[in-house]
Design a protein around this motif. Structure first.
Motif, PDB file in Angstrom:
ATOM      1  N   GLU A   9      71.231  54.112 -33.098  1.00 20.50           N
ATOM      2  CA  GLU A   9      72.920  55.046 -32.388  1.00 20.50           C
ATOM      3  C   GLU A   9      73.338  55.408 -33.633  1.00 20.50           C
ATOM      4  O   GLU A   9      73.482  56.553 -33.879  1.00 20.50           O
ATOM      5  CB  GLU A   9      73.088  53.552 -32.653  1.00 20.50           C
ATOM      6  CG  GLU A   9      74.394  53.657 -31.352  1.00 20.50           C
ATOM      7  CD  GLU A   9      75.547  52.767 -31.145  1.00 20.50           C
ATOM      8  OE1 GLU A   9      74.822  51.280 -31.740  1.00 20.50           O
ATOM      9  OE2 GLU A   9      76.572  53.316 -31.889  1.00 20.50           O
ATOM     10  N   VAL A  10      72.701  54.911 -34.989  1.00 19.65           N
ATOM     11  CA  VAL A  10      72.876  55.751 -35.963  1.00 19.65           C
ATOM     12  C   VAL A  10      72.549  57.150 -36.364  1.00 19.65           C
ATOM     13  O   VAL A  10      72.464  57.735 -36.336  1.00 19.65           O
ATOM     14  CB  VAL A  10      73.476  54.721 -36.985  1.00 19.65           C
ATOM     15  CG1 VAL A  10      73.528  56.138 -38.607  1.00 19.65           C
ATOM     16  CG2 VAL A  10      74.391  53.877 -36.937  1.00 19.65           C
ATOM     17  N   ALA A  11      71.135  56.741 -36.456  1.00 18.54           N
ATOM     18  CA  ALA A  11      69.737  58.061 -36.838  1.00 18.54           C
ATOM     19  C   ALA A  11      70.457  58.461 -35.352  1.00 18.54           C
ATOM     20  O   ALA A  11      70.609  59.980 -35.742  1.00 18.54           O
ATOM     21  CB  ALA A  11      68.685  57.542 -36.233  1.00 18.54           C
ATOM     22  N   GLN A  13      72.940  59.581 -34.358  1.00 11.45           N
ATOM     23  CA  GLN A  13      74.814  60.149 -34.415  1.00 11.45           C
ATOM     24  C   GLN A  13      74.143  60.917 -35.636  1.00 11.45           C
ATOM     25  O   GLN A  13      75.221  62.484 -35.245  1.00 11.45           O
ATOM     26  CB  GLN A  13      75.189  59.104 -34.645  1.00 11.45           C
ATOM     27  CG  GLN A  13      75.977  58.197 -33.268  1.00 11.45           C
ATOM     28  CD  GLN A  13      76.904  57.509 -34.204  1.00 11.45           C
ATOM     29  OE1 GLN A  13      78.033  57.194 -34.620  1.00 11.45           O
ATOM     30  NE2 GLN A  13      77.424  56.417 -32.559  1.00 11.45           N
ATOM     31  N   ILE A  14      73.532  60.791 -36.621  1.00 10.54           N
ATOM     32  CA  ILE A  14      73.637  61.997 -37.328  1.00 10.54           C
ATOM     33  C   ILE A  14      72.682  63.297 -36.883  1.00 10.54           C
ATOM     34  O   ILE A  14      73.438  63.937 -37.581  1.00 10.54           O
ATOM     35  CB  ILE A  14      72.207  61.020 -38.450  1.00 10.54           C
ATOM     36  CG1 ILE A  14      73.590  59.852 -39.354  1.00 10.54           C
ATOM     37  CG2 ILE A  14      72.009  61.908 -39.674  1.00 10.54           C
ATOM     38  CD1 ILE A  14      72.259  59.065 -40.352  1.00 10.54           C
ATOM     39  N   ALA A  15      71.825  62.725 -36.218  1.00 13.63           N
ATOM     40  CA  ALA A  15      71.035  64.000 -35.832  1.00 13.63           C
ATOM     41  C   ALA A  15      71.871  64.857 -34.708  1.00 13.63           C
ATOM     42  O   ALA A  15      72.326  66.029 -34.852  1.00 13.63           O
ATOM     43  CB  ALA A  15      69.732  64.097 -34.771  1.00 13.63           C
ATOM     44  N   ALA A  16      73.288  64.255 -34.253  1.00 12.18           N
ATOM     45  CA  ALA A  16      73.600  64.187 -33.078  1.00 12.18           C
ATOM     46  C   ALA A  16      75.125  65.629 -33.895  1.00 12.18           C
ATOM     47  O   ALA A  16      75.630  66.527 -34.059  1.00 12.18           O
ATOM     48  CB  ALA A  16      75.307  64.029 -32.518  1.00 12.18           C
ATOM     49  N   GLY A  17      75.805  65.711 -35.577  1.00 10.11           N
ATOM     50  CA  GLY A  17      75.759  66.287 -35.935  1.00 10.11           C
ATOM     51  C   GLY A  17      75.746  67.779 -36.129  1.00 10.11           C
ATOM     52  O   GLY A  17      76.356  68.299 -36.811  1.00 10.11           O
ATOM     53  N   ILE A 102      75.158  65.133 -27.536  1.00 14.06           N
ATOM     54  CA  ILE A 102      76.720  65.144 -26.522  1.00 14.06           C
ATOM     55  C   ILE A 102      76.685  63.307 -26.037  1.00 14.06           C
ATOM     56  O   ILE A 102      77.799  63.329 -26.337  1.00 14.06           O
ATOM     57  CB  ILE A 102      76.567  66.166 -25.683  1.00 14.06           C
ATOM     58  CG1 ILE A 102      76.622  67.864 -26.220  1.00 14.06           C
ATOM     59  CG2 ILE A 102      78.138  65.892 -24.802  1.00 14.06           C
ATOM     60  CD1 ILE A 102      76.425  68.542 -24.877  1.00 14.06           C
ATOM     61  N   ALA A 103      75.783  62.749 -25.692  1.00 13.91           N
ATOM     62  CA  ALA A 103      75.758  61.500 -25.291  1.00 13.91           C
ATOM     63  C   ALA A 103      76.362  60.611 -26.063  1.00 13.91           C
ATOM     64  O   ALA A 103      76.892  59.845 -26.010  1.00 13.91           O
ATOM     65  CB  ALA A 103      74.906  61.301 -24.352  1.00 13.91           C
ATOM     66  N   SER A 104      75.373  61.155 -27.310  1.00 17.84           N
ATOM     67  CA  SER A 104      75.693  59.995 -28.148  1.00 17.84           C
ATOM     68  C   SER A 104      76.713  59.495 -28.992  1.00 17.84           C
ATOM     69  O   SER A 104      77.506  59.662 -29.611  1.00 17.84           O
ATOM     70  CB  SER A 104      74.523  60.645 -29.257  1.00 17.84           C
ATOM     71  OG  SER A 104      75.264  61.226 -30.210  1.00 17.84           O
ATOM     72  N   GLY A 120      73.635  65.995  -3.925  1.00 18.48           N
ATOM     73  CA  GLY A 120      74.002  65.530  -5.447  1.00 18.48           C
ATOM     74  C   GLY A 120      73.089  63.842  -6.216  1.00 18.48           C
ATOM     75  O   GLY A 120      74.165  62.783  -4.939  1.00 18.48           O
ATOM     76  N   SER A 121      73.056  63.634  -7.421  1.00 19.43           N
ATOM     77  CA  SER A 121      73.141  62.197  -7.881  1.00 19.43           C
ATOM     78  C   SER A 121      74.102  62.491  -8.997  1.00 19.43           C
ATOM     79  O   SER A 121      73.375  63.358  -9.899  1.00 19.43           O
ATOM     80  CB  SER A 121      71.790  61.647  -8.075  1.00 19.43           C
ATOM     81  OG  SER A 121      71.425  62.353  -8.324  1.00 19.43           O
ATOM     82  N   ARG A 122      74.829  61.822  -9.638  1.00 11.86           N
ATOM     83  CA  ARG A 122      75.377  61.696 -11.032  1.00 11.86           C
ATOM     84  C   ARG A 122      74.856  61.052 -11.414  1.00 11.86           C
ATOM     85  O   ARG A 122      74.141  59.140 -11.179  1.00 11.86           O
ATOM     86  CB  ARG A 122      76.765  61.281 -10.167  1.00 11.86           C
ATOM     87  CG  ARG A 122      77.425  61.289 -11.465  1.00 11.86           C
ATOM     88  CD  ARG A 122      78.890  60.176 -11.092  1.00 11.86           C
ATOM     89  NE  ARG A 122      79.916  60.732 -10.344  1.00 11.86           N
ATOM     90  CZ  ARG A 122      80.159  61.417  -9.602  1.00 11.86           C
ATOM     91  NH1 ARG A 122      80.568  62.515 -10.559  1.00 11.86           N
ATOM     92  NH2 ARG A 122      81.155  61.815  -8.081  1.00 11.86           N
ATOM     93  N   ILE A 123      74.980  60.505 -13.021  1.00 10.79           N
ATOM     94  CA  ILE A 123      74.878  59.557 -14.111  1.00 10.79           C
ATOM     95  C   ILE A 123      75.569  59.153 -15.058  1.00 10.79           C
ATOM     96  O   ILE A 123      76.578  60.425 -15.121  1.00 10.79           O
ATOM     97  CB  ILE A 123      72.938  59.608 -14.784  1.00 10.79           C
ATOM     98  CG1 ILE A 123      73.076  61.115 -15.388  1.00 10.79           C
ATOM     99  CG2 ILE A 123      72.258  59.257 -14.145  1.00 10.79           C
ATOM    100  CD1 ILE A 123      72.300  61.099 -16.219  1.00 10.79           C
ATOM    101  N   ARG A 124      75.684  58.551 -15.317  1.00 14.06           N
ATOM    102  CA  ARG A 124      76.553  58.096 -16.836  1.00 14.06           C
ATOM    103  C   ARG A 124      76.194  57.900 -17.973  1.00 14.06           C
ATOM    104  O   ARG A 124      75.296  56.807 -17.617  1.00 14.06           O
ATOM    105  CB  ARG A 124      78.072  56.864 -16.371  1.00 14.06           C
ATOM    106  CG  ARG A 124      79.531  57.307 -15.522  1.00 14.06           C
ATOM    107  CD  ARG A 124      80.041  55.921 -15.337  1.00 14.06           C
ATOM    108  NE  ARG A 124      80.962  56.235 -13.689  1.00 14.06           N
ATOM    109  CZ  ARG A 124      81.763  57.414 -13.808  1.00 14.06           C
ATOM    110  NH1 ARG A 124      81.977  58.066 -15.167  1.00 14.06           N
ATOM    111  NH2 ARG A 124      81.795  57.746 -13.213  1.00 14.06           N
ATOM    112  N   VAL A 125      76.362  58.581 -18.792  1.00 12.55           N
ATOM    113  CA  VAL A 125      75.703  57.492 -20.342  1.00 12.55           C
ATOM    114  C   VAL A 125      76.924  56.794 -20.933  1.00 12.55           C
ATOM    115  O   VAL A 125      78.272  57.384 -21.439  1.00 12.55           O
ATOM    116  CB  VAL A 125      75.149  58.398 -20.731  1.00 12.55           C
ATOM    117  CG1 VAL A 125      74.604  58.178 -22.520  1.00 12.55           C
ATOM    118  CG2 VAL A 125      74.443  59.695 -20.399  1.00 12.55           C
ATOM    119  N   ASP A 126      76.726  55.847 -21.429  1.00 14.39           N
ATOM    120  CA  ASP A 126      77.609  55.051 -21.865  1.00 14.39           C
ATOM    121  C   ASP A 126      77.454  54.649 -22.842  1.00 14.39           C
ATOM    122  O   ASP A 126      76.128  53.491 -22.664  1.00 14.39           O
ATOM    123  CB  ASP A 126      78.875  54.114 -21.616  1.00 14.39           C
ATOM    124  CG  ASP A 126      79.956  54.820 -20.783  1.00 14.39           C
ATOM    125  OD1 ASP A 126      80.761  55.383 -21.323  1.00 14.39           O
ATOM    126  OD2 ASP A 126      79.812  54.641 -19.528  1.00 14.39           O
TER     127      ASP A 126
END
Ligand code: ADP
Ligand code: MG
Length: 582
Positions: A9-11, A13-17, A102-104, A120-126
């Motif tokens: 998770e942290v990794a 988020q860092i990459a997402a930055g 973005i998801a993270s 269509g189909s839908r996903i959620r990412v939480d």
């Protein structure tokens, strides 16, 4: 010190930055994905400066249900397969990082219906977990909702600028992409208010007008340049239109917005002496070159590129800009000086007599003086590309030499000879128009000295190509049997004289194009002269024809065809406006 392995998770988020720095970066990634998906409509809804909600919908190819969960996995992309592909990237995305990033750092949901699917189909990412919701009834395309951006990265949240700044960033981004992709209809709303939209008509000028307003947009100069598979197109401001910062300088390389300081430097060099220190042009330039010539994989946000031959690219860009700047031959405006010397009761009365040019043929409102003479002659060479004039209403003729006309922005004084020269020249060189010709009642024969005759012989083909029927008729004698109907007012024998007389100095700018040079001389001879009275009908059609010329502001030899007295100037001269300085 103990070394810990970071949690996934942290990794992430860092990459997402690196990819997602601020709300505008989300907009950028989502818009790029929609463009890659071939969308023709892209709607963007922003709430709370993008931090509460960014929603994007497109009518692109969509994502098949079985791929939907994959789309948000890191390094998952449909655009790249092997390392080899990196050398010829034709899509805006390729790193497969944006959606994962973005998801993270947000609550993300994606609904999509691909072209060959009924539903269509839908996903959620939480919190990194993907929840699939099957089957949603949506039109073809993709809808992505990004909510509560940076909710789990408080450090990032703290660094966001004021809402106003974030909103401006988003708008700046969307408007630029709209300009780069005029065939896509963009629609941006912020907190339910319409912020910006384009029609998707494919007309870049139209988008320019949406962004900068009609008046400003109209003043921008078009750049259209090709050399060695490099294509440079877009718009730049004339030197009279500057900004105090470089924020309005935009570059797209192969359809991708890049922020490259070296490109900006090259642009500034092209403007060189024309700009005052601390002033910057407005520019939106689109550089197209073979994919192999540019490395786009320099930075996660893909905002930097590396050219294989940067110097070549910069040099071409400078040429493109120089050419566009020089092609711009504006209507000279009266400088206020003339009035100061002409009117004994003017503010500057008397003191300036003698030093005053009648009118200012330099680029109007230029921050720095006029062009050098070599530049002026380059200007002539490029004059056929010049700017347009507005619709003019005829007022009348004065001195049997000038035509007075009114335009939306003031008064125009037109030199009938120069204007007619331009009209004739444009008609004669236009490739697509078949010119009506006029059979002469009595063919004209002209006998020349041997050397002049040789000169004329070598030009016969050019003349014939342009509707002037002339042939050899015995030794050193020529016969003209028909001329373009446009020449009705001229003496056909003048055509011969125009070709064989000594070249005039002011023709040198056209030296690279022999036939245009000859045609320009013919037009000069055949155009109405100063001192010829024209009927109202003739005056009207001259104005009308001039409006339709590609470069109405100069004659084919580069001299001005008109002088413009703006409403503004008139008002100042008559004291209707406060004595605001020029
Ligand atoms: P990249 O764009 O680098 O491939 P992204 O994370 O931005 O990576 O997107 C991952 C994948 O999701 C894309 O390769 C594409 O297949 C799919 N995708 C994303 N957005 C869209 C969209 N608007 N329409 C169709 N497919 C999309
Ligand atoms: Mg992408």
């Amino acid at each position: 010190v103990k070394i810990n392995l970071l949690s996934d998770e942290v990794a992430s988020q860092i990459a997402a930055g690196e990819v997602i720095e601020r709300p505008a970066s989300v907009v950028k990634e989502l818009v790029e994905n929609a463009i890659d998906a071939g969308a023709s409509r892209i709607g963007i809804r922003v709430e709370g400066a993008g931090q509460r909600l960014i929603e994007l919908s497109d009518d692109g190819s969509g994502i098949p249900p079985e791929d939907l969960a994959m789309a948000v996995a890191r390094h998952a992309t449909s655009k790249l397969r092997s390392a080899d592909d990196l050398f010829h990237i034709h899509t805006l995305g390729f790193r497969g990082e944006a959606l994962a990033s973005i998801a993270s750092v947000s609550h993300l949901s994606i609904a999509s219906r691909s072209t060959d699917h009924e539903v269509g189909s839908r996903i959620r990412v939480d919190g990194g977990r993907v929840q699939v919701e099957e089957r949603v009834g949506i039109p073809h395309g993709t809808q992505i909702r990004v909510e509560d951006l940076f909710f789990n990265t408080p450090a990032r949240l703290k660094f966001l600028k004021k809402d106003l700044t974030e909103r401006q960033q988003i708008t700046a981004f969307v408007t630029r992409y709209a300009l780069a992709y005029p065939s896509i209809a963009f629609h941006l709303t912020m907190d339910d208010a319409n912020e910006f939209d384009t029609s998707g008509s494919g007309n870049r000028r139209e988008v320019l007008a949406r962004i900068y307003g009609i008046d400003f947009g109209k003043q921008l100069l078009e750049v259209d340049f090709t050399e060695n598979l490099n294509e440079i197109s877009g718009f730049i401001s004339p030197i009279s239109l500057t900004r105090s910062n470089r924020r309005e300088i935009t570059f797209f390389v192969n359809g991708r917005w890049v922020q490259d300081i070296a490109l900006t430097t090259a642009l500034m060099k092209a403007y060189q002496t024309y700009l005052m220190v601390g002033r910057y042009p407005v520019a939106a330039l689109f550089i197209q070159l073979p994919a192999e010539e540019v490395d786009v994989n320099v930075h996660p946000a893909k905002a930097e590129v590396r050219f294989r031959e940067p110097d070549q690219v910069f040099a071409r860009m400078q040429r493109a800009i120089r050419r566009a700047l020089l092609a711009y031959s504006p209507v000279p405006r009266f400088s206020t000086n003339i009035w100061k010397t002409a009117l004994p009761f003017g503010e500057g009365s008397g003191s300036q007599a003698g030093e005053t040019p009648l009118f200012d043929t330099a680029i109007p409102d230029a921050d720095l003086g006029s062009m050098s003479s070599t530049e002026a002659s380059e200007n002539l060479a490029a004059q056929r590309l010049g700017g347009q004039i507005p619709m003019l209403r005829l007022v009348g003729q004065i001195g049997a030499t000038y035509i007075v006309a009114e335009g939306p922005d003031g008064l125009y004084l037109i030199d009938q000879h120069a204007a007619h020269e331009r009209v004739l020249f444009d008609r004669l060189v236009s490739k697509n128009a078949k010119l009506p010709t006029q059979q002469l009642l009595q063919p004209i024969t002209v006998t020349l000295a041997p050397d002049a005759s040789r000169l004329l012989s070598s030009s016969l083909e050019i003349l014939n190509d342009h509707g002037i029927e002339i042939a050899e008729f015995g030794s050193n004698t020529f016969r003209i049997s028909s001329v373009p109907a446009l020449f009705s007012r001229g003496d056909p024998a003048e055509i011969v004289r125009s070709v064989v007389e000594d070249f005039e100095e002011d023709e040198t700018p056209l030296k690279s194009r022999t036939d245009e040079k000859i045609i320009a001389r013919v037009c000069k001879r055949m155009a109405v002269k100063g001192g010829q009275v024209l009927s109202t009908e003739e005056q009207k059609s001259l104005l009308h024809d001039l409006e339709n010329c590609s470069s109405p502001r100069t004659c084919p030899h580069g001299r001005p065809t008109m002088v413009h007295l703006s409403v503004d100037l008139l008002e100042r001269q008559f004291g209707r406006r406060g004595a605001r300085s020029l």
